[in-house]
Write an enzyme that holds these catalytic residues in place. Structure first.
Site, PDB file in Angstrom:
ATOM      1  N   ALA A 274       0.934  -1.365  -0.026  1.00 38.05           N
ATOM      2  CA  ALA A 274       0.087  -0.027  -0.171  1.00 38.05           C
ATOM      3  C   ALA A 274       0.908   1.281   0.007  1.00 38.05           C
ATOM      4  CB  ALA A 274      -0.883  -0.063   1.224  1.00 38.05           C
ATOM      5  N   SER A 277      -0.125   8.857   1.192  1.00 41.29           N
ATOM      6  CA  SER A 277       0.322   9.934   1.000  1.00 41.29           C
ATOM      7  C   SER A 277       1.481  10.554   1.628  1.00 41.29           C
ATOM      8  CB  SER A 277      -0.791  11.143   1.484  1.00 41.29           C
ATOM      9  OG  SER A 277      -1.297  10.854   2.619  1.00 41.29           O
ATOM     10  N   GLN A 280       4.460   4.494   2.862  1.00 43.78           N
ATOM     11  CA  GLN A 280       4.116   3.380   2.200  1.00 43.78           C
ATOM     12  C   GLN A 280       4.290   2.125   2.923  1.00 43.78           C
ATOM     13  OE1 GLN A 280       6.040   3.769  -1.433  1.00 43.78           O
ATOM     14  NE2 GLN A 280       7.842   2.815  -0.966  1.00 43.78           N
ATOM     15  N   ASP A 445      -8.965   9.720  11.218  1.00 42.10           N
ATOM     16  CA  ASP A 445      -9.058   9.627   9.975  1.00 42.10           C
ATOM     17  C   ASP A 445      -9.651   8.212   9.289  1.00 42.10           C
ATOM     18  OD1 ASP A 445      -8.179  10.015   7.160  1.00 42.10           O
ATOM     19  OD2 ASP A 445      -6.086   9.534   7.329  1.00 42.10           O
TER      20      ASP A 445
END
Length: 641
Positions: A274, A277, A280, A445
């Site tokens: 994955a 922003s 990773q 989030d």
């Protein structure tokens, strides 16, 4: 006698030999002296010839290099003969010039100049110290402004890059004729103009880097503000972020952990599983054999993020001046900056994950992965690998649009995926309410990329970079607001907004109540819950909030965004899904089990009006009491409260 004669002859011969040898030595000395004289004479001739040669050479060099002329010129300059004028008349000697400032002497002026030079030197020295100061680790608007005031070229170049990117996007939209489609809802391909606008906005944000991608991801969870089509386009930002090279990632891991990859992990995947922003994720295994997720931060990220936040802060300041707003819009940039800078420190994220895990451990359907602290640093975070389904994948499988288009999934598989998705959403709504009303610790989030549905039916949370903590009074005010929305008590909802520090002091609450009544109207109850979408309530409340310049505390925005995001997932799979159906049972249970004064007050505010309505109904039905008697009875019960 013979012996005497022999001896005499011998002495005579010796005398002759010595005389002969002395004569030879005398001759040798004379010859050596003559030779030395010859050598001296020859050396003298050589020196004399050299001197004559040097004299000839010097005279030749003097003539070639014009040394006499140069000497005369230098002599004239030394004696200032060039400025002499034979015809010049005699002039009197000039007097000493008087100072321009009569009150100051020449010494005073000289000392003032010295002090001025000292001030300039101190300024440049201070400026050099400012240049040497690094970017602050903690978000401080003043320190960041001082940092970038020494680097205006960095801000200018980035501002031009952002401006050109959006200008090019606007030109593309204009030249492609997208705006012509606004006369009709869709084009020949079945896409609306908002869809094309969202796609162009998504591509522009991808080109502008991590900060804009983060903002775009946040906007993707707010379809009530930007629209459904644009929200869908920006939601793709969670899956289309390009990764950075593996070599750089491995180098960061080794630098942060202080050891080689081979001595720390037994396995790390070649490609990231994955890409987010800000970092990773790689799948790996520890030396102990545990499967882990290794999150690595992007290189040189902090400077890029802070620079973009600083530019956003400048832009909001200009908007505030042009719009003549009283409230400081730069506060929103500061709040965003604090949150994003906090996300860049993975040690804080590890602490947040541990705290979130401990706070929600009593709730078995909430799963929080374990943190490996000895393998986590500021730019590297190692957590337990979570095996689960992405809600976007469940939505794709359960989508009815796949039926009849050669789908590889059977109808039963689609129904099972839909069932799992709705179960996950219901548990997500309940977990949001638990965070809101029980623990006061909110996952900040909650987009679909940070949620997983495990095989055991649990909802797993990922990415704990942003957390929000609520006060108790705000928790009860939020609980009361849900009750008042269900009951259609808009005046009570306005009072709740005041308790939550959303409505400003001095706001005309009566006008706010009237606007909410006009916006939402009469809410119909179906099986005890309002027949209305949460997103619609959210959009109306948001429009009224903007009209009256309400404040939006971080926790309030996070809760609304979380519930709206979950409802969006559920409605895509089941248009009849209602968030209040999933939320209201928990709210009722909270009111009935919590024995705090605040909960009793909320319950009292709900039950008493209901009892009044029931009593009035029975009085009118059985005794034929007039409307006036009912109103008097209602007034008496209200006074008894």
């Amino acid at each position: 006698m013979a012996m005497v004669a022999t001896s005499s002859n011998h002495h005579l011969s010796l005398f002759r030999c010595s005389t002969r040898s002395s004569n030879k030595s005398t001759t040798t000395k004379r010859s050596n002296q003559s030779r030395r004289l010859v050598v001296v004479c020859n050396f003298g001739d050589i020196v004399r010839k050299d001197i004559e040669f040097m004299k000839k050479g010097f005279s030749w060099a003097s003539e070639s290099l014009h040394l006499p002329k140069i000497s005369r010129t230098f002599d004239d300059l030394l004696w200032l003969r060039h400025v002499e004028n034979p015809k010049a008349a005699g002039l009197p000697s000039p007097s000493w010039p008087q100072p321009y400032y009569p009150a100051l002497t020449g010494v005073d002026l000289f000392m003032a100049d010295i002090k001025a030079l000292e001030a300039y030197a101190s300024y440049f020295q201070h400026l050099s110290r400012m240049w040497s100061k690094p970017l602050p680790e903690i978000y401080d608007p003043q320190e960041i402004e001082d940092y970038f005031s020494c680097r205006p070229h960095v801000v200018t170049l980035r501002f031009l890059e952002v401006f050109i990117s959006f200008a090019v996007a606007a030109i593309k939209l204009r030249t492609s004729g997208i705006f012509k489609f606004y006369r009709s809802p869709v084009d020949k391909n079945g896409h609306s103009p908002e869809y094309y606008f969202g796609q162009m906005l998504k591509e522009t944000i991808l080109n502008l880097g991590p900060t804009f991608i983060k903002v775009g991801q946040s906007l993707s969870t707010r379809p009530d503000i930007i629209g459904t089509e644009i929200s869908k386009a920006l939601a793709e930002l969670n899956d289309r972020i390009p990764p950075f090279p593996r070599i750089a990632a491995m180098q960061i891991i080794e630098e942060e952990l202080g050891s080689s990859i081979e001595s720390t992990f037994s396995y790390i995947s070649e490609e990231p599983v994955a890409a987010a922003s800000f970092g990773q994720v790689y799948r790996g295994s520890t030396k102990d054999g545990y499967d882990v997720a290794i999150k690595v931060q992007r290189p040189n990220l902090r400077h890029v993020v802070v620079r973009d936040i600083y530019i956003l802060r400048i832009g909001l300041g200009l908007v505030q001046k042009m719009a003549r707003r009283k409230n400081d819009l730069r506060v929103y940039a500061d709040e965003l900056g604090k949150g994003l800078i906090g996300e860049l420190d993975y040690t804080l994220e590890a602490a947040n994950a541990l705290q979130f895990r401990e706070a929600h451990s009593p709730f078995p359907f909430i799963f929080v992965p374990r943190v490996y602290g000895h393998l986590s640093r500021k730019r590297v975070l190692t957590m337990e690998w979570v095996v689960g389904e992405n809600p976007n994948d469940l939505l794709l499988i359960s989508s009815k649009s796949l039926i009849g288009r050669g789908s590889v999934y059977s109808e039963r598989q689609q129904q099972d995926a839909k069932k799992r998705l709705l179960d996950m959403v219901s548990k997500g709504v309940e977990s949001s309410l638990i965070q809101l009303l029980e623990t006061g610790l909110l996952h900040a989030d909650p987009h679909p990329g940070n949620l997983r549905y495990t095989a055991t039916g649990k909802i797993a949370f990922l990415d704990f970079g942003l957390m929000c903590r609520m006060e108790k009074k705000h928790q009860f005010a939020m609980l009361s607001s849900i009750v008042h929305i269900v009951s259609g008590d808009w005046a009570g909802l306005v009072n709740d907004l005041t308790e939550m520090d959303v409505a400003r002091v001095g706001t005309n609450l009566r006008r706010v109540t009237m606007d909410l009544e006009d916006a939402l109207g009469e809410v119909k109850l179906v099986d005890g819950t309002p027949d209305i979408k949460f997103s619609r309530v959210l959009g109306k409340v948001w429009s009224v909030a903007l009209k009256y310049h309400f404040r939006m505390p971080p926790y309030y925005t996070l809760v609304l965004r979380s519930l709206a995001s979950l409802e969006g997932l559920a409605v895509a799979a089941d248009p009849d899904f209602k968030t209040f159906d999933a939320a209201f049972p928990y709210v009722v249970q909270k009111l009935l089990t919590d024995d705090s004064p605040a909960s009793r007050r909320i319950l009292h505010s709900v039950i008493v009006p209901l009892l009044i309505s029931v009593c009035c109904f029975f009085l009118r039905f059985f005794r034929g009491v007039s409307h006036i008697t009912c109103h008097l009875f209602r007034l008496q019960l209200l006074l008894l409260q």
